[in-house]
Each structure stands twice: as C-alpha cells, then as structure tokens.
Design an enzyme around this catalytic site. Structure first.
Site, PDB file in Angstrom:
ATOM      1  N   ILE A  53      -2.534  -7.882   1.292  1.00 13.04           N
ATOM      2  CA  ILE A  53      -1.256  -8.018   1.570  1.00 13.04           C
ATOM      3  C   ILE A  53      -1.432  -9.258   2.688  1.00 13.04           C
ATOM      4  CG2 ILE A  53       0.715  -6.283   2.396  1.00 13.04           C
ATOM      5  CD1 ILE A  53      -0.960  -4.236   1.858  1.00 13.04           C
TER       6      ILE A  53
ATOM      7  N   SER B 207       1.657   3.024   7.481  1.00 14.32           N
ATOM      8  CA  SER B 207       0.673   3.411   5.799  1.00 14.32           C
ATOM      9  C   SER B 207       1.712   4.887   5.756  1.00 14.32           C
ATOM     10  CB  SER B 207      -0.240   3.235   5.967  1.00 14.32           C
ATOM     11  OG  SER B 207      -0.749   4.449   5.483  1.00 14.32           O
TER      12      SER B 207
ATOM     13  N   LYS C  84      -2.208   4.377  12.836  1.00 17.96           N
ATOM     14  CA  LYS C  84      -0.752   3.795  12.358  1.00 17.96           C
ATOM     15  C   LYS C  84       0.167   4.341  13.410  1.00 17.96           C
ATOM     16  CE  LYS C  84      -2.734   0.888  10.011  1.00 17.96           C
ATOM     17  NZ  LYS C  84      -2.188  -0.966  10.121  1.00 17.96           N
TER      18      LYS C  84
ATOM     19  N   TYR D 104       3.423   1.346   3.902  1.00 18.95           N
ATOM     20  CA  TYR D 104       3.235   1.224   2.393  1.00 18.95           C
ATOM     21  C   TYR D 104       2.518   1.969   1.989  1.00 18.95           C
ATOM     22  CZ  TYR D 104       2.575  -3.239   4.603  1.00 18.95           C
ATOM     23  OH  TYR D 104       2.077  -4.595   5.944  1.00 18.95           O
TER      24      TYR D 104
ATOM     25  N   TYR E 216      -8.047   6.828  11.479  1.00 21.34           N
ATOM     26  CA  TYR E 216      -7.200   5.603  10.571  1.00 21.34           C
ATOM     27  C   TYR E 216      -5.565   6.258  10.521  1.00 21.34           C
ATOM     28  CZ  TYR E 216      -4.549   3.019   7.481  1.00 21.34           C
ATOM     29  OH  TYR E 216      -3.790   1.797   6.741  1.00 21.34           O
TER      30      TYR E 216
ATOM     31  N   ASN F 150     -13.283   1.524  -2.066  1.00 23.89           N
ATOM     32  CA  ASN F 150     -13.295   2.730  -2.076  1.00 23.89           C
ATOM     33  C   ASN F 150     -11.476   3.214  -2.480  1.00 23.89           C
ATOM     34  OD1 ASN F 150     -14.025   3.420   1.161  1.00 23.89           O
ATOM     35  ND2 ASN F 150     -13.734   1.923   1.956  1.00 23.89           N
ATOM     36  N   ASN F 151     -11.112   2.208  -2.672  1.00 26.76           N
ATOM     37  CA  ASN F 151      -9.253   2.336  -3.180  1.00 26.76           C
ATOM     38  C   ASN F 151      -9.834   2.413  -4.954  1.00 26.76           C
ATOM     39  OD1 ASN F 151      -8.417   0.643  -0.685  1.00 26.76           O
ATOM     40  ND2 ASN F 151      -7.859   3.025  -1.324  1.00 26.76           N
TER      41      ASN F 151
ATOM     42  N   LYS G 112      -9.087  -0.164   7.823  1.00 31.90           N
ATOM     43  CA  LYS G 112      -8.235   0.691   6.723  1.00 31.90           C
ATOM     44  C   LYS G 112      -8.672   1.593   6.435  1.00 31.90           C
ATOM     45  CE  LYS G 112      -7.973  -2.737   3.347  1.00 31.90           C
ATOM     46  NZ  LYS G 112      -7.718  -3.006   1.792  1.00 31.90           N
TER      47      LYS G 112
HETATM   48  P1  NAD Z   1      -7.283  -6.199   4.468  1.00 31.32           P
HETATM   49  O1  NAD Z   1      -8.287  -5.246   4.831  1.00 31.32           O
HETATM   50  O2  NAD Z   1      -7.783  -6.891   2.962  1.00 31.32           O
HETATM   51  O3  NAD Z   1      -6.518  -6.888   5.323  1.00 31.32           O
HETATM   52  C1  NAD Z   1      -6.656  -6.817   6.703  1.00 31.32           C
HETATM   53  C2  NAD Z   1      -7.044  -8.526   7.496  1.00 31.32           C
HETATM   54  O4  NAD Z   1      -7.143  -7.959   8.975  1.00 31.32           O
HETATM   55  C3  NAD Z   1      -8.552  -8.718   6.795  1.00 31.32           C
HETATM   56  O5  NAD Z   1      -8.535 -10.213   6.414  1.00 31.32           O
HETATM   57  C4  NAD Z   1      -8.736  -8.802   8.095  1.00 31.32           C
HETATM   58  O6  NAD Z   1     -10.461 -10.025   8.238  1.00 31.32           O
HETATM   59  C5  NAD Z   1      -8.255  -9.043   9.459  1.00 31.32           C
HETATM   60  N1  NAD Z   1      -8.574  -8.204  10.795  1.00 31.32           N
HETATM   61  C6  NAD Z   1      -9.700  -7.103  11.059  1.00 31.32           C
HETATM   62  N2  NAD Z   1      -9.232  -6.740  12.195  1.00 31.32           N
HETATM   63  C7  NAD Z   1      -8.993  -7.716  13.010  1.00 31.32           C
HETATM   64  C8  NAD Z   1      -9.482  -8.411  14.392  1.00 31.32           C
HETATM   65  N3  NAD Z   1      -9.489  -7.632  15.339  1.00 31.32           N
HETATM   66  N4  NAD Z   1      -8.941  -9.557  14.483  1.00 31.32           N
HETATM   67  C9  NAD Z   1      -8.138 -10.743  13.086  1.00 31.32           C
HETATM   68  N5  NAD Z   1      -8.227  -9.592  12.158  1.00 31.32           N
HETATM   69  C10 NAD Z   1      -8.554  -9.366  11.534  1.00 31.32           C
HETATM   70  O7  NAD Z   1      -6.419  -5.111   4.127  1.00 31.32           O
HETATM   71  P2  NAD Z   1      -4.846  -5.059   3.600  1.00 31.32           P
HETATM   72  O8  NAD Z   1      -4.981  -3.859   2.189  1.00 31.32           O
HETATM   73  O9  NAD Z   1      -4.203  -6.322   3.336  1.00 31.32           O
HETATM   74  O10 NAD Z   1      -3.833  -4.148   4.406  1.00 31.32           O
HETATM   75  C11 NAD Z   1      -3.055  -5.118   5.668  1.00 31.32           C
HETATM   76  C12 NAD Z   1      -2.448  -3.538   6.321  1.00 31.32           C
HETATM   77  O11 NAD Z   1      -1.807  -2.792   5.558  1.00 31.32           O
HETATM   78  C13 NAD Z   1      -3.361  -2.866   7.138  1.00 31.32           C
HETATM   79  O12 NAD Z   1      -2.835  -2.892   8.565  1.00 31.32           O
HETATM   80  C14 NAD Z   1      -3.168  -1.655   7.051  1.00 31.32           C
HETATM   81  O13 NAD Z   1      -3.501  -0.549   7.833  1.00 31.32           O
HETATM   82  C15 NAD Z   1      -2.129  -1.982   6.615  1.00 31.32           C
HETATM   83  N6  NAD Z   1      -1.646  -0.262   4.414  1.00 31.32           N
HETATM   84  C16 NAD Z   1      -2.941  -1.181   3.997  1.00 31.32           C
HETATM   85  C17 NAD Z   1      -2.578  -0.187   2.676  1.00 31.32           C
HETATM   86  C18 NAD Z   1      -3.097  -0.614   1.411  1.00 31.32           C
HETATM   87  O14 NAD Z   1      -4.272   0.671   0.570  1.00 31.32           O
HETATM   88  N7  NAD Z   1      -3.975  -1.328   0.982  1.00 31.32           N
HETATM   89  C19 NAD Z   1      -1.769   0.510   2.444  1.00 31.32           C
HETATM   90  C20 NAD Z   1      -0.692   0.723   3.960  1.00 31.32           C
HETATM   91  C21 NAD Z   1      -0.467   0.280   5.104  1.00 31.32           C
HETATM   92  C1  WQD Z   2      -5.843   6.831  -4.460  1.00 29.83           C
HETATM   93  C2  WQD Z   2      -6.292   7.995  -6.158  1.00 29.83           C
HETATM   94  C3  WQD Z   2      -8.165   9.772  -5.313  1.00 29.83           C
HETATM   95  C4  WQD Z   2     -10.582   6.384  -6.214  1.00 29.83           C
HETATM   96  C5  WQD Z   2      -5.870   5.035   0.747  1.00 29.83           C
HETATM   97  C6  WQD Z   2      -5.977   5.130   1.871  1.00 29.83           C
HETATM   98  C7  WQD Z   2      -3.926   5.468   2.262  1.00 29.83           C
HETATM   99  C8  WQD Z   2      -3.275   3.994   2.295  1.00 29.83           C
HETATM  100  C9  WQD Z   2      -3.321   3.636   0.959  1.00 29.83           C
HETATM  101  C10 WQD Z   2      -3.903   2.598   4.298  1.00 29.83           C
HETATM  102  C11 WQD Z   2      -6.529   9.499  -5.060  1.00 29.83           C
HETATM  103  C12 WQD Z   2      -8.138   8.724  -6.937  1.00 29.83           C
HETATM  104  C13 WQD Z   2      -9.517   7.393  -5.665  1.00 29.83           C
HETATM  105  C14 WQD Z   2     -11.983   6.787  -7.193  1.00 29.83           C
HETATM  106  C15 WQD Z   2     -10.955   8.474  -7.532  1.00 29.83           C
HETATM  107  N1  WQD Z   2      -3.944   3.002   2.624  1.00 29.83           N
HETATM  108  N2  WQD Z   2      -9.653   7.994  -6.644  1.00 29.83           N
HETATM  109  N3  WQD Z   2     -11.627   7.895  -8.125  1.00 29.83           N
HETATM  110  O1  WQD Z   2      -6.972   7.807  -0.832  1.00 29.83           O
HETATM  111  O2  WQD Z   2      -4.432   8.286  -1.547  1.00 29.83           O
HETATM  112  O3  WQD Z   2      -4.801   6.165  -0.364  1.00 29.83           O
HETATM  113  O4  WQD Z   2      -5.264   3.368   0.399  1.00 29.83           O
HETATM  114  O5  WQD Z   2      -2.999   2.786   4.661  1.00 29.83           O
HETATM  115  O6  WQD Z   2      -4.120   5.405   4.066  1.00 29.83           O
HETATM  116  O7  WQD Z   2      -6.182   6.843   2.235  1.00 29.83           O
HETATM  117  O8  WQD Z   2      -6.110   5.851  -2.228  1.00 29.83           O
HETATM  118  O9  WQD Z   2      -6.686   4.492  -3.548  1.00 29.83           O
HETATM  119  O10 WQD Z   2      -8.286   5.927  -2.352  1.00 29.83           O
HETATM  120  O11 WQD Z   2      -7.191   6.799  -3.830  1.00 29.83           O
HETATM  121  O12 WQD Z   2      -9.912   9.102  -8.955  1.00 29.83           O
HETATM  122  O13 WQD Z   2     -12.778   5.689  -6.862  1.00 29.83           O
HETATM  123  O14 WQD Z   2      -7.387   8.047  -6.945  1.00 29.83           O
HETATM  124  O15 WQD Z   2      -8.551  11.014  -5.584  1.00 29.83           O
HETATM  125  O16 WQD Z   2      -5.702  10.661  -6.155  1.00 29.83           O
HETATM  126  P1  WQD Z   2      -5.258   7.464  -1.373  1.00 29.83           P
HETATM  127  P2  WQD Z   2      -6.762   5.707  -3.418  1.00 29.83           P
END
Ligand code: NAD
Ligand code: WQD
Length: 341
Positions: free
Chosen positions: A15, A127, A155, A179, A151, A200-201, A87
């Site tokens: 992001i 989150s 947050k 988000y 996790y 994971n996602n 995350k």
């Molecule tokens: P990401 O892992 O791609 O980005 C996080 C970045 O932070 C990485 O580049 C990592 O190297 C850096 N980082 C981690 N620990 C660090 C530290 N101690 N010092 C300096 N840098 C560090 O994750 P993302 O998907 O871009 O998520 C960004 C933020 O949004 C996170 O706080 C995450 O929890 C939050 N968020 C993500 C999602 C999602 O699904 N991607 C959803 C909701 C909230």
């Molecule tokens: C989405 C849907 C799974 C993988 C996570 C974090 C949440 C937030 C967003 C950071 C679900 C299904 C998944 C697979 C599947 N991140 N699935 N097969 O779990 O909604 O949220 O990311 O803040 O905190 O928990 O996202 O992409 O893992 O799953 O069927 O291989 O896809 O069961 O219904 P999730 P996800």
C-alpha cells in the site's frame, strides 16, 4: 493544498508504494523509512519511474530511535503516514510478542520522534480486522472493536494509544484509516503486490495460480451463511486506498484530535465472485478446489463507507473487474514479482 514533505513509514510495501506514487504525482515530497523486512528496494525504483521524480529513502527499522531522529533532522517533515507493520494474521498467533514489539513499539517510537521534532500530523494504517467476528454488515466506525488475533489487537491498541495521545496533546491531528481488503496494482503494471513466500491473501494467491506458479486455489469453505457459501469481503483497489491517503493528508487540518474512518467500497464479493472475475480478467479458468474453513475466518466483512464520503467526498471508484485486471497485469508482467526486476 500546498505541497508537504511527507514521511512514509513502510513506503516500499504494497500500500505504501502505491501511496508514494499518488503523493509524488500531486507534488508532495516523499521520504520513506522502511527496513525492507517485507519489501524490495526495487519497489521504490519503480515508484520513482512511474512518478518521474526521485524518492528519498532510508533503510531503517522504525524502532531504531537514532536512525529515526536523523531522518527527522534531515527533512522538514510536515506529516507522517505510518504503514510500517507486520500484517500476517497466522504469523501473529505464532510470534505475538514480535507483533506487539514492531506494531505497537514501532508506533510509540514514531510518536516520540514526532513529538521531539514538533510534527503533529499523522495518518495511521488500521484494519477491518479490529471488528473481529462481526455480527452485522455493513460495519460502521462506531461498531465495537473485538480483535480475535494478536495482529488485530496491535492495530486496536495503536488506535487507543493514538486517541489517548490526542486527548493529552491538543496540537495532534490523527486520522486512523481502517482498510478492508486492499487488492489490485498500479494500472501500468510496474507496481503491485509481491508477498514473500506462499501468499496468505487470496488475490496474490489467485494471481500466482493464473500465472502457473501454483497449481490451484484452495477455497476455504463453502458452508458459510452467504449467498454461495464462500466468504464475503469488501475488496478495495489499492489505487483507491492510495488516493484515500492523499485525501486524508488534505483533511488532516480540518480538526485536531483523533478521527477514524473505514476505507472500503461497501460492496461485498464472495470468494467465487473473485475467482470468476479473475478468470475473466486473465482470459482463462483459474483452477480451484473447495477445502475446509481456515481457522479464524469470518463469514462476511463489508464496510459502511459513508462516513468518509460525507466528511471528504471521497469514495472508492474501481470495481472488482478493474482490481482483477490490474492485479493480473502486474503478475503477467512480473511473474516472479520484483525478484527479476
Ligand atoms: P506490506 O508488508 O507490504 O508493507 C509494510 C512495509 O513496512 C514493508 O515494506 C516492510 O518492509 C515495512 N516494515 C515492517 N516492519 C518495519 C519496521 N520495523 N521498520 C521499518 N519498516 C518496516 O503491507 P501492506 O499491505 O502495504 O500494509 C501496510 C499497512 O496497512 C500495515 O500497517 C498493515 O497492517 C495495514 N493493513 C493492510 C491491509 C492489507 O490487507 N494489505 C489491510 C488493512 C490494514
Ligand atoms: C479473503 C477471503 C478467505 C486465501 C486479511 C486480514 C485482515 C486484513 C485484510 C490486514 C476469505 C478466502 C483466502 C485462500 C481462500 N489485513 N481465501 N483461499 O482474511 O479477509 O483479511 O487481509 O489488516 O486483517 O485478516 O483476507 O485475502 O486472506 O481472505 O478461500 O487461499 O478469501 O477464507 O474469505 P482476510 P484474505
């Protein structure tokens, strides 16, 4: 608004990198602090290429107070966007102390540096996971927080500590953005989501199946109380999330104190909706099999996005088809992610 110098923690991540492009393209100066524990420096090269402007970047752990101090000394930081965190929900259950240390300790280290250098504006990555096993959809910001894993707890703790800081330090202006499920990629195909190891996602997993890196998607359960039995989520394009952050910067000075907003579309899509949309985007079927539920998953999480729309006029614009098209373009052009870059 006049250009700002914005410190972006975690700016090389998924992001963060897209947000850096958006900020640079709107004239802001960007200073990134990232330890690259979950990102490649290559992402920042690509940010600079897309935006046509350089990114100042420091490789440092946020908890390294002297490194952070040096960054604040070197740049006239107007505002901070704090993405840096770990995350992975499953991993947070395995190593909870590390999650508290990085996510909460990183945030307090950042707040100390901000205070020491007179910086009062912060946008914080929260989150939808803080809502836990939601009993209703769509979720509004006033629905109770009930984190179900370390996790999500980190947050929620950060949100609470930021709210308390705002009560005690009246000069602070903090926006916490919750988000929902950010997916997709920059439309040019240079920037996208490149998780380390097995994703994971669902979206990066689907993309890796479509490109032939993995055999098939496991659909985690089709016996949920949802229209087709698979889990329903509010997927939001990462470019919409990036634009939401630029908008947040523009509204930080609207009022002092802490404000919290959902960033979602308000549209729920099932796993099978996503699989079908992805197959249309890449022009081939994506193999999948239904397996058991994943521990800790909930049936349905969808945002009520009206609060932020009312406050700033901001809404997500891109639909599931665009999310899949852009995720696929990045995967097709970068089959091994940034590694080959
Ligand atoms: P990401 O892992 O791609 O980005 C996080 C970045 O932070 C990485 O580049 C990592 O190297 C850096 N980082 C981690 N620990 C660090 C530290 N101690 N010092 C300096 N840098 C560090 O994750 P993302 O998907 O871009 O998520 C960004 C933020 O949004 C996170 O706080 C995450 O929890 C939050 N968020 C993500 C999602 C999602 O699904 N991607 C959803 C909701 C909230
Ligand atoms: C989405 C849907 C799974 C993988 C996570 C974090 C949440 C937030 C967003 C950071 C679900 C299904 C998944 C697979 C599947 N991140 N699935 N097969 O779990 O909604 O949220 O990311 O803040 O905190 O928990 O996202 O992409 O893992 O799953 O069927 O291989 O896809 O069961 O219904 P999730 P996800």
């Amino acid at each position: 608004m006049s250009p700002m110098t914005v410190l972006v923690t975690g700016g090389a991540g998924f992001i963060g990198s897209h947000t850096c492009v958006e900020l640079l393209e709107h004239g802001h100066e960007v200073v990134v602090v990232d330890d690259h524990s979950n990102s490649a420096p290559e992402a920042l090269e690509r940010v600079a290429k897309i935006a046509g402007r350089p990114v100042t970047a420091y490789r440092a752990d946020l908890r390294d107070r002297s490194a952070l101090d040096a960054v604040f000394k070197a740049h006239p930081v107007d505002a901070v966007i704090h993405f840096a965190a770990k995350k992975a929900v499953g991993e947070s259950v395995e190593i909870p102390v590390t999650y508290y240390d990085i996510n909460v300790g990183g945030t307090t280290a950042l707040l100390s540096a901000m205070q020491a250098h007179g910086v009062h504006r912060l946008v914080f990555s929260s989150s939808c996971s803080i809502y836990g096993d939601a009993t209703k959809v769509p979720l509004t910001e006033t629905d109770p927080a009930a984190p179900t894993n370390p996790y999500a707890s980190t947050k929620w703790i950060c949100e609470q500590l930021l709210a308390d800081m705002c009560r005690r330090l009246p000069e602070l202006s903090v926006l916490a953005l919750r988000y929902f499920n950010p997916v997709g990629a920059h439309p040019c195909g240079l920037l996208g989501e490149d998780p380390r190891g097995i994703p994971n996602n669902i979206m990066p997993y689907l993309a890796q199946v479509a490109v032939g890196r993995r055999e098939r998607l496991s659909v985690f359960g089709d016996d949920y109380p949802t229209p087709d039995g698979t889990g329903v989520r509010d997927y939001i394009h990462v470019m919409d999330v990036a634009e939401g952050h630029r908008c947040a910067l523009e509204h930080l000075d609207d009022e002092k104190g802490m404000r919290v907003f959902n960033l979602g579309t308000g549209v729920g899509s099932s796993v099978l909706d996503l699989v079908n949309a992805f197959a249309r985007a890449c022009g081939r079927p994506v193999p999948y099999e239904v397996t058991g539920r994943r521990a800790g998953d909930v049936a349905e999480l969808v945002a009520d996005p009206r609060a932020v729309a009312a406050a700033w006029g901001w809404t997500a614009k891109r639909d599931l088809g665009v999310m899949c098209r852009d995720a696929w373009r990045f995967q097709e052009l970068n089959p091994s992610g940034y590694a080959a870059g």
